[in-house]
Every structure is written in structure tokens, then in C-alpha cells.
Design an enzyme around this catalytic site. Sequence first.
Site, short mmCIF file in Angstrom:
data_model
loop_
_atom_site.label_atom_id
_atom_site.label_comp_id
_atom_site.label_asym_id
_atom_site.label_seq_id
_atom_site.Cartn_x
_atom_site.Cartn_y
_atom_site.Cartn_z
N GLU A 82 -1.93 -1.36 -8.66
CA GLU A 82 -3.14 -1.78 -7.93
C GLU A 82 -3.61 -0.61 -7.09
O GLU A 82 -2.88 0.36 -6.91
CB GLU A 82 -2.86 -3.01 -7.07
N HIS B 32 -5.48 -5.46 -2.35
CA HIS B 32 -5.66 -5.23 -0.92
C HIS B 32 -6.52 -6.29 -0.24
O HIS B 32 -7.04 -6.06 0.85
CB HIS B 32 -6.29 -3.84 -0.69
N SER C 291 0.84 -1.19 0.00
CA SER C 291 0.00 0.00 0.00
C SER C 291 0.88 1.25 0.00
O SER C 291 1.68 1.44 -0.91
CB SER C 291 -0.97 -0.04 1.19
#
Length: 284
Positions: free
Chosen positions: A206, A274, A111
Site C-alpha cells: 500500500e 492510509h 506506514s
Amino acid sequence: MWQSGDAIGFISCSNGLTNNDRSREIVAALSRKLKACFGLETVMSDVLFLNEVTQQTEAPASRAGALLSLYSNASVKAIFDLSGGDLANEILPYLDFGLIQKNPKPYFGYSDNSVIVNAIQAKTGIQNVLYNPKVLVSREEAFQTLALRDLFNSNEADWAGVFELGGNRAATQSSAVFAGGNLRCFLKLAGTPYWPELENKVLILESAGGRYEAMSSGLAQLEQLGAFDEISGLLIGQFTQIEKDGKRAAFLAVCRDYASRHGFPVWETAFIGHDDRSKPIRIG
């Protein structure tokens, strides 16, 4: 990759973990998991959680210092970053990349920590891992235990099994070198000394948040940075908010348009994102 008795360092280079029972139990469960399944010890950074007095993330220099301490600790063979959020890029000016290069070990992060994963690789050449270690104690614990054991044994994830877009041959990924991660966070490195070399690499993208318009804007920025003239391919993972909005097909069409204009292949995978089934992937 590591031997029984080696240690893993836990740290938060982005937003500190909250000081509540749930966060502390996740950390404790992960420590137990590494010990039981891999024989690994744990070294806890003192910046792992929010400051107990201020309830704020520790200062950037403190987080950087804690990270450097883990690199300097000879017993620590890898670093697991358990954080996410927004603040990872704050620590970059405080890092001693010479010290890191002299003490090479993989940094695992996801992330917002796509920033650290890519920046350290760019400045030192050390291969890092795009991965959220907390999924090892998620509902997909068995799946992730196998995925990490495969990484330990250098059995790479089968990225050649991804869905092909536009008739591209996925098998060409077998010897690929990867860069990237979370699109919004990766772009924080643009225009900085920490931007990685992208020539002949497969760029991973992503996102959890971010609607179609915001993510399409990110693709435009990548093109304007010249990234699409350098990469050898684009690997599209999960875009959670776009999928909730029913716009993944439209977003993939934008990706295909850039690929057509710049002459690189595009692939799609369900195993980067995620959710709890996201596999570790080497960066660099």
C-alpha cells in the site's frame, strides 16, 4: 489477547509527534479509549514527542532504548507506535533482538513503521500487527473499536472478501501468512539483515504518496530482489496518490503482469491503506 488492567506502551520509532495541543489530545483520547473500551492502561514513552528544546525527533539510540524498555516492562503487553514519516530504520542497529525475543509482545505500527513491524518479525519470529492505532479515535471510531476487539478475540479480518483480480480465488487467503506494508518503506529493508523471509507468504503493498512511476519502480525492485519468485500471493491495498491521479487501473495492470510472469495470485482490498477504515492485519 489481553486482560483488563494490562498496559499498552505508546512510542514513536519514526518521526516524533509534534508538540502541539492537537497531537497531545489525540494521545490522551487514545489512552482514554483503551481504558474505557478495553480496560487497558497506558505507558507513555519519553520519545513519543519531538524534543521540546531542539524540536527534533529524539536520537536513534534513544528511540531504540525506549522501545527496549517497553519490551522489558512486564506490565506492557503490546506496543502501539503512533508515529510515521521517514526515520524508523535509524533505530534498527541499536535494537537488542535477543531481549525482544525473550519478552515477546506484538508491536503495532503503520506506514514508515512497516520497517519495524517486519524487521522485528524477521529477527525474532514474533507476530506483529500492521495497524495505525490512532484510527481508534478517528471519525471511524466505532468501526475500529470493533476491528480491534475482533483482533483481541482472534476473529481475523475477512480478507477472503477482497476483490479478485484475474480470476484468482480469494478463499485461498484464509490461512495466509502476511508480510509487507507500505511499499516505499518496506523496501528500506532490502539488502539488510532485517529483510523478512517471503517464501509462501502473501505480500501486502500500500502507499499514501508515490505516483504511478515511483510505485511501478518499487514493483520492479521487488522482482529484482527475487521476492516475486517466493511469495504465494500479492494483496494490493490503497495507493492514495495513484488513485487521485486516476492511474489505479494502470498500476493494477502492472501488478497483474508480474503475477502472470511469476505465477502468483493478486487480490485487491479497500481495508489496507492510509484512511480511517484500514483494519489491523497480522504480520508473520
